[in-house]
Design a protein around this motif. Structure first.
Motif, short mmCIF file in Angstrom:
data_model
loop_
_atom_site.label_atom_id
_atom_site.label_comp_id
_atom_site.label_asym_id
_atom_site.label_seq_id
_atom_site.Cartn_x
_atom_site.Cartn_y
_atom_site.Cartn_z
N LEU A 361 -9.55 -3.48 -2.20
CA LEU A 361 -8.94 -4.51 -3.38
C LEU A 361 -7.46 -3.81 -4.02
O LEU A 361 -7.23 -4.78 -3.60
CB LEU A 361 -9.66 -4.82 -4.78
N LEU A 362 -7.87 -2.92 -3.78
CA LEU A 362 -7.09 -2.08 -4.83
C LEU A 362 -5.68 -2.19 -3.43
O LEU A 362 -4.30 -2.17 -3.61
CB LEU A 362 -6.87 -0.68 -5.08
N LEU A 363 -6.02 -1.99 -2.26
CA LEU A 363 -4.65 -2.18 -1.32
C LEU A 363 -4.47 -3.41 -0.85
O LEU A 363 -3.07 -3.52 -0.82
CB LEU A 363 -5.81 -1.35 0.26
N LEU A 364 -5.60 -4.19 -0.81
CA LEU A 364 -4.82 -5.73 -0.71
C LEU A 364 -4.10 -5.78 -1.92
O LEU A 364 -2.95 -6.42 -1.63
CB LEU A 364 -6.34 -6.56 -0.72
N PHE A 504 -7.09 -10.59 -7.38
CA PHE A 504 -7.63 -8.44 -6.72
C PHE A 504 -7.69 -7.81 -7.79
O PHE A 504 -9.10 -7.93 -8.68
CB PHE A 504 -7.01 -7.97 -6.33
N CYS A 505 -7.14 -8.39 -8.97
CA CYS A 505 -7.05 -7.51 -10.57
C CYS A 505 -8.06 -8.24 -11.35
O CYS A 505 -8.69 -7.36 -11.70
CB CYS A 505 -5.50 -7.80 -11.37
N VAL A 760 -6.42 0.53 -13.43
CA VAL A 760 -5.21 0.61 -14.35
C VAL A 760 -4.46 0.59 -13.77
O VAL A 760 -2.99 -0.10 -13.90
CB VAL A 760 -5.44 2.08 -14.55
N ILE A 761 -4.61 1.63 -12.57
CA ILE A 761 -3.67 1.25 -11.33
C ILE A 761 -3.08 -0.49 -11.27
O ILE A 761 -2.44 -1.09 -11.08
CB ILE A 761 -3.55 1.63 -9.74
N ILE A 765 0.31 -2.39 -11.58
CA ILE A 765 0.80 -3.35 -10.31
C ILE A 765 0.87 -4.47 -10.52
O ILE A 765 2.21 -5.32 -9.60
CB ILE A 765 0.14 -2.71 -9.06
N THR A 766 -0.11 -5.62 -11.05
CA THR A 766 -0.03 -6.93 -10.83
C THR A 766 1.14 -6.84 -12.31
O THR A 766 1.92 -8.17 -11.66
CB THR A 766 -0.89 -6.89 -11.73
N ALA A 767 1.43 -6.12 -13.57
CA ALA A 767 2.33 -6.60 -13.91
C ALA A 767 3.61 -6.40 -13.77
O ALA A 767 4.82 -6.90 -13.48
CB ALA A 767 2.18 -5.41 -14.96
#
Length: 877
Positions: A361-364, A504-505, A760-761, A765-767
Motif C-alpha cells: 500500500l505504501l508503494l502504491l 491507501f493512507c 506516518v510516511i 506523502i498524502t499531505a
C-alpha cells in the motif's frame, strides 16, 4: 519469355517488413517506405545472381536490420537519458523529493521481500529438509491436535508403513552439563542416529551420529549446536573430542553443526535416543501410553503426500483395533502429515503477510503521489514539449522520453531503497527471530538486487506513462500560437491520484491503529502479577534431597541484604509456564455443570512455596496463602485461582471445599488467588490448582526475589548461595521479570512500530500530494479568482469554495479506504489481541487524523488567495 519469380520472394519481403518493426516508430515513419523500395531493387539483383547470392543478400540484410535497429534504440535511449538527467539537474528540488519518496517505498518493499523470501519462499538450507514431514497424532474427541508419540507407536509406524523412506524422532530434555567453567543447564535434543543424515546436514567440525552411537553399549556422544558452540566454547574447533559429564556419564563431543535453522525448537546439544535416561527407561520402552516424542519422516521417491496419508491412516485403524484401551473410540484417533517448512513459518506467516500488504500500500501511495507530481511537471513543460512537436518529434518519441525520465527517477530511488534495505537486515533478523528459527537464513542476496531493480523499472514505467496519457499527448498549438492540453482531463487525473492516496493512507492508518491499540491493551491488561522489582532464576538440584535443598536455599535468600520476600514455583509467568501440565481432578460440593455446556479442560497443577504469591504480587481474594504448617506432609492443602473458583462455586464459598488430584486423596482448599496469565498476556486465564513443594518435590524450581534494587550483584549472590549449598547445582536464566515481560511484548511492539512508521510516511506523502494539488489549482485558476475578487467576493468565500473540492476528495478517498480497511481488517485477527478487528475507535481516530491533516495541508496553499491582487491578475491575462 517472362521473368522467373522466386517462390520465396514474398516470404522474404514479409520477414523484411517484420524486422522493420524493430526500429523506433519515428524512424519507421520516415524511412520504412524508402528502405522497402531499396530492398526490392537489391533483392531483384541478388535473385538474378543466383540462389546462393540471394540467400547471402537476405542474411546480410536481416543481420544489418537487427544491428542497426539496436543501434538506433541505443542512441535514442542515450539521448533521452541525457535529456532526463539535464531536466533532473535543472529541477533539483523536484528530483530530490521524488527520489526520497520512491526510495523509502522501494526500500520498504525490498526489505519485506528479503524477509518473505528467506522465510516463506526459500527452501530450507539443508538438502533433505524440503521433503521433511511432521507426523501428528490427533485425538479429535478431546481437542488434541498434536499428541506426542510413544516408543511403541514409533516402532509400529516405522515397520508397517510402505510410503515413508525414513522415520526419525526428536524430543527435548534439559540436562546439567558438567566439566566446563561452571555447571550449565543445557537444552538437549534427543534424536535418532540418522536424524542429521536425512536432512543432509554436513557438520562444521567432526561428524554426525552413526548407527552404532544409538546402541545400548555405545559410548555416550554429543553434537553441539552452532550458537551454543559460539557462546559457551568461544567458537573453539578443539571442542570436538572433549569429554563432559551429563547424567552421571562421560559424554564425548563428536561434532559441531553449521549455522542452520533448528527445529522443532532451538537446543544447545544433541544426543542419541539411547543416551537419554527417560527415553531408554523401562516405562518409555514398553508402555504405549508413554507419549513424549515428535516424529518426522521423508517420503519414498515417487510417493505423493496423499498416498502417504492414506497409508498412515490404515496403520492408525489397525492400532485402534489392536489396542482399544489405548485408543478409545470416544476420544478418536487420527494421524496427519505436515511439511516442516510450513510448521516453522506458521507463527510468522500472518505477520509477514500484514507487513507485506502494508508496504504494498505504501508503494502504491508513493507511486500515486509521484505520478501526481509528474502530471504537474508535464503541464509546466507544455511549451517545451510543443516546440519539440513542431520541430518534428512524434508522439511516440515524446512518450518514450517521458517514460525514460520516469524510469531513471525510479532507478535512483531504487538505489536509495537498496541502501535502506541493506541497512535493515540486522533489524529484520532480530525481529523475525522472535517468531522462527528460519530467521538465521535471512541475508542480503542477489535476488534482493534483482527484485529492487525490477520493482524500480515497473514504478518508473507507471510514473512516466500515466502523466503522458493524462495530458493527452501529442501537444498542439492553437490559433494564438500557445500550446493547448486537456486541462480538465489533467485535473481529473490529479484528483483521482489524490483520492487514491487518501484511500491507501486510511488503510495504513487503520492497520497501525489496530496494532498500537493491541500493544496498549497488552501493556495495561491485568496480568495478575507485578513484575517490577522482581528477580527470577531457574535452579536445578542434582542432589537426591530436592526438598531440603530448596528449603535451605529459600531461607538463605530471604536473609540476603535488600530482599523483601522470596518464593519458588515449578514455573513462573511468561517463562516456560507450559511445562506444568493439566491434571484431572475430583471436586466435592461443586455446582453441577449444565449438560449443554462443554466439559471444562482439566486444571493446570503448579507447585509453589509459601510467600510465592506475595512476592509475585498476586492477590489472595479469599482464605489465605500457604504457610509453614502446610509444608508438613501430614497437612497438605491447595490454593485455587479465581477462574476455577468461579466455575464451580460462582456464589463464593470455595474455601473449605475439597478437591482430589490423586484418586481418594482429598485436599482442602485454603485460599483463592487472583488469575495469573502464565502463558501470555494475550491468553485468557485457565483453571489452575497450586500445591506446596512438600506435596510434590521437584528437581527444578524457579525462584523469584522481590527487592527495591534489582542489580547484577543480587544475581551473583544467588549463585554463590546455591553453589555453597550444592556445588553441582545449576543456576540459569537469572534476569529481572520485567525483562521477560519486555521480551514477550517485543514482537508486538516491533510490528506496531513498523506499521506506525509506514502510516506516518503515508500521511506525510498524502499531505504533500494534497498541498501540491491545491497549489497547482490556485495557479491554474488565477484568472477566475481575480474575476471573483474583482466583483466583490471575499478571499474567505473563495477559499471556502475551493475547500469543497478537497471535501469531495476526502469523501471519496475515505469511503473507498474505509471499505477496503473494513474488509482487510479481519486478516489482522492473528496479529491483534484484546480488541475487535473492526474497532470503531480505531476507525474514528484514523478518520479524524486524516481529515485534520488533509484540511491543514490544503488550507496552507489556499491562504495565498488572500494575498492576490485582482488587478494584477486580470492584467496578466
Amino acid at each position: 519469355m517472362g521473368t522467373k519469380i522466386d517462390p520465396g520472394t514474398g516470404l522474404q519481403e514479409q520477414l523484411f517488413v517484420a524486422l522493420l518493426r524493430l526500429y523506433p516508430a519515428d524512424f519507421q515513419d520516415r524511412f520504412a517506405g524508402e528502405m522497402r523500395a531499396v530492398f526490392r531493387d537489391q533483392q531483384r539483383d541478388a535473385r538474378d545472381a543466383g540462389r546462393l547470392a540471394c540467400f547471402r543478400f537476405f542474411w546480410d540484410t536481416c543481420r544489418g536490420l537487427v544491428v542497426t535497429a539496436f543501434r538506433e534504440h541505443r542512441e535514442i535511449l542515450l539521448q533521452d537519458a541525457d535529456y532526463a538527467l539535464r531536466l533532473m539537474r535543472r529541477n533539483l528540488s523536484f528530483t530530490i523529493v521524488v527520489i526520497a519518496i520512491l526510495g523509502m517505498a522501494i526500500g520498504a518493499s525490498t526489505a519485506a521481500f528479503l524477509a518473505a523470501n528467506a522465510i516463506l519462499i526459500q527452501p530450507l538450507p539443508f538438502s533433505g529438509g524440503n521433503h521433511l514431514l511432521h507426523l501428528q497424532q490427533r485425538r479429535p474427541g478431546v481437542g488434541v491436535e498434536n499428541m506426542p508419540f510413544s516408543v511403541k507407536e514409533i516402532e509400529d509406524y516405522r515397520s508397517q508403513n510402505h510410503t515413508l523412506d525414513a522415520v526419525v524422532e526428536f524430543h527435548e530434555m534439559t540436562f546439567s552439563l558438567l566439566g566446563g567453567r561452571e555447571p550449565a543447564r543445557v537444552d538437549t535434543g534427543v534424536v535418532s542416529a540418522n536424524f542429521f543424515r536425512i536432512l543432509g546436514v554436513t557438520p562444521l567440525y567432526g561428524r554426525t551420529f552413526l548407527d552404532e552411537d544409538d546402541t545400548p553399549t555405545a559410548r555416550p556422544v554429543l553434537i553441539l549446536s552452532y550458537n551454543f558452540w559460539q557462546k559457551s566454547f568461544s567458537a573453539d574447533p578443539n571442542a570436538v573430542g572433549r569429554s563432559y559429564s551429563m547424567n552421571d556419564k562421560e559424554h564425548v563431543v563428536v561434532g559441531i553443526l553449521p549455522p542452520i535453522p533448528q527445529f522443532p525448537s532451538e537446543v544447545d546439544v544433541y544426543m542419541p535416543t539411547v543416551a537419554c535416561p527417560t527415553r531408554s527407561g523401562e516405562h518409555a520402552l514398553h508402555e504405549r501410553s508413554w507419549h513424549m516424542m515428535n516424529v518426522y519422516a521423508t517420503l519414498k521417491p515417487g510417493v505423493s503426500l496423499a498416498e502417504a496419508q492414506a497409508d498412515l491412516n490404515q496403520i492408525a485403524k489397525r492400532l485402534q483395533t489392536a489396542y482399544p484401551d489405548d485408543y478409545p473410540a470416544a476420544k478418536g484417533y487420527e494421524i496427519g502429515l505436515r511439511p516442516v517448512h510450513e510448521e516453522l513459518s506458521h507463527d510468522i506467516r500472518p505477520v509477514l503477510i500484514v507487513l507485506a500488504a502494508a508496504v504494498g500500500l505504501l508503494l502504491l501511495l508513493a507511486c500515486a503521489n509521484v505520478t501526481g507530481i509528474m502530471v504537474s511537471q508535464t503541464l509546466a513543460r507544455t511549451r517545451e514539449l510543443a516546440v519539440r512537436t513542431i520541430l518534428g518529434a512524434g508522439r511516440n518519441r515524446i512518450l518514450r522520453g517521458m517514460i525514460t525520465e520516469g524510469i531513471m527517477l525510479a532507478i535512483f530511488g531504487g538505489l536509495v531503497g537498496l541502501i535502506l534495505a541493506y541497512g535493515s537486515v540486522g533489524l529484520l533478523v532480530s525481529f523475525t527471530s522472535k517468531f522462527t528459527s528460519l530467521a538465521s537464513q535471512l541475508s542480503f542476496t542477489p535476488k534482493a538486487i534483482v527484485f529492487c531493480f525490477l520493482l524500480s523499472a515497473v514504478c518508473g514505467l507507471v510514473i512516466g506513462l500515466v502523466p503522458s496519457v493524462g495530458a493527452r499527448l501529442p501537444f498542439f498549438a492553437n490559433e494564438r500560437g500557445a500550446v493547448s492540453v486537456s486541462g480538465r482531463f489533467s485535473s481529473k487525473t490529479r484528483a483521482a491520484l489524490v483520492a487514491a492516496q487518501l484511500a491507501f493512507c486510511v488503510i495504513l492508518l487503520v492497520g497501525a491503529g489496530l496494532a498500537l491499540r493491541t500493544v496498549l491493551h497488552l501493556e495495561r491488561v491485568d496480568a495478575g502479577f507485578q513484575p517490577n522489582g522482581v528477580l527470577t532464576a531457574r535452579i536445578y538440584s542434582l542432589s537426591g534431597t530436592h526438598q531440603q535443598f530448596f528449603k535451605q536455599l529459600l531461607e538463605r535468600i530471604r536473609r540476603l541484604p535488600g530482599v523483601e520476600s522470596a518464593g519458588m514455583a515449578s514455573t513462573i509467568p511468561l517463562h516456560n509456564a507450559a511445562w506444568d501440565g493439566p491434571v484431572p481432578i475430583e471436586i466435592r460440593d461443586a455446582k453441577a455443570i449444565p449438560r449443554d455446556e462443554t466439559s471444562p479442560s482439566p486444571p493446570v497443577l503448579r507447585i509453589v512455596t509459601p510467600d510465592y504469591f506475595r512476592t509475585l504480587g498476586a492477590r489472595i481474594l479469599a482464605g489465605r496463602d500457604f504457610n509453614e504448617q502446610d509444608a508438613n506432609k501430614g497437612l497438605p492443602a491447595v490454593v485455587i485461582n479465581q477462574h476455577l473458583a468461579s466455575r464451580y462455586w460462582p456464589d463464593g464459598g470455595a474455601v473449605g471445599k475439597q478437591i482430589a488430584v490423586l484418586p481418594g486423596k482429598w485436599l482442602p482448599i485454603v485460599g483463592v488467588v487472583s488469575d495469573i496469565r502464565h502463558l501470555g498476556l494475550d491468553q485468557d486465564p485457565v483453571d489452575e490448582v497450586y500445591g506446596s513443594l512438600a506435596e510434590s518435590p521437584q528437581g527444578a524450581m524457579s525462584v523469584i526475589i522481590r527487592s527495591p534494587q534489582i542489580s547484577p550483584e543480587l544475581g551473583e549472590q544467588l549463585r554463590w548461595v546455591a553453589h555453597d549449598i550444592d556445588p553441582k547445582a545449576v543456576v540459569a536464566d537469572v534476569r529481572p521479570m520485567m525483562q521477560d515481560r519486555k521480551q514477550w511484548l517485543a514482537s508486538r511492539r516491533t510490528t506496531a512500530m513498523f506499521l506506525s512508521v509506514f502510516a506516518v510516511i503515508a500521511l506525510c506523502i498524502t499531505a504533500s500530494g494534497i498541498s501540491g494539488m491545491m497549489a497547482i489549482t490556485v495557479g491554474e485558476r488565477k484568472h477566475e479568482i481575480g474575476v471573483r475578487l474583482a466583483v466583490g467576493a471575499s478571499p474567505g468565500s473563495v477559499i471556502l469554495s475551493m475547500m469543497k473540492q478537497v471535501s469531495v476528495l476526502l469523501t471519496v478517498g475515505l469511503g473507498v479506504g474505509f471499505g477496503a480497511a473494513w474488509v482487510m481488517s479481519t486478516s489482522m485477527s492473528r496479529v491483534i489481541s484484546g480488541i475487535p478487528p473492526r474497532d470503531a475507535l480505531t476507525f474514528a481516530a484514523s478518520s479524524a487524523l486524516l481529515i485534520a491533516v488533509a484540511a491543514a495541508s490544503s488550507f496552507v496553499p489556499l491562504t495565498r488567495i488572500a494575498k492576490l491582487d485582482p488587478v494584477v491578475l486580470l492584467r496578466a491575462e
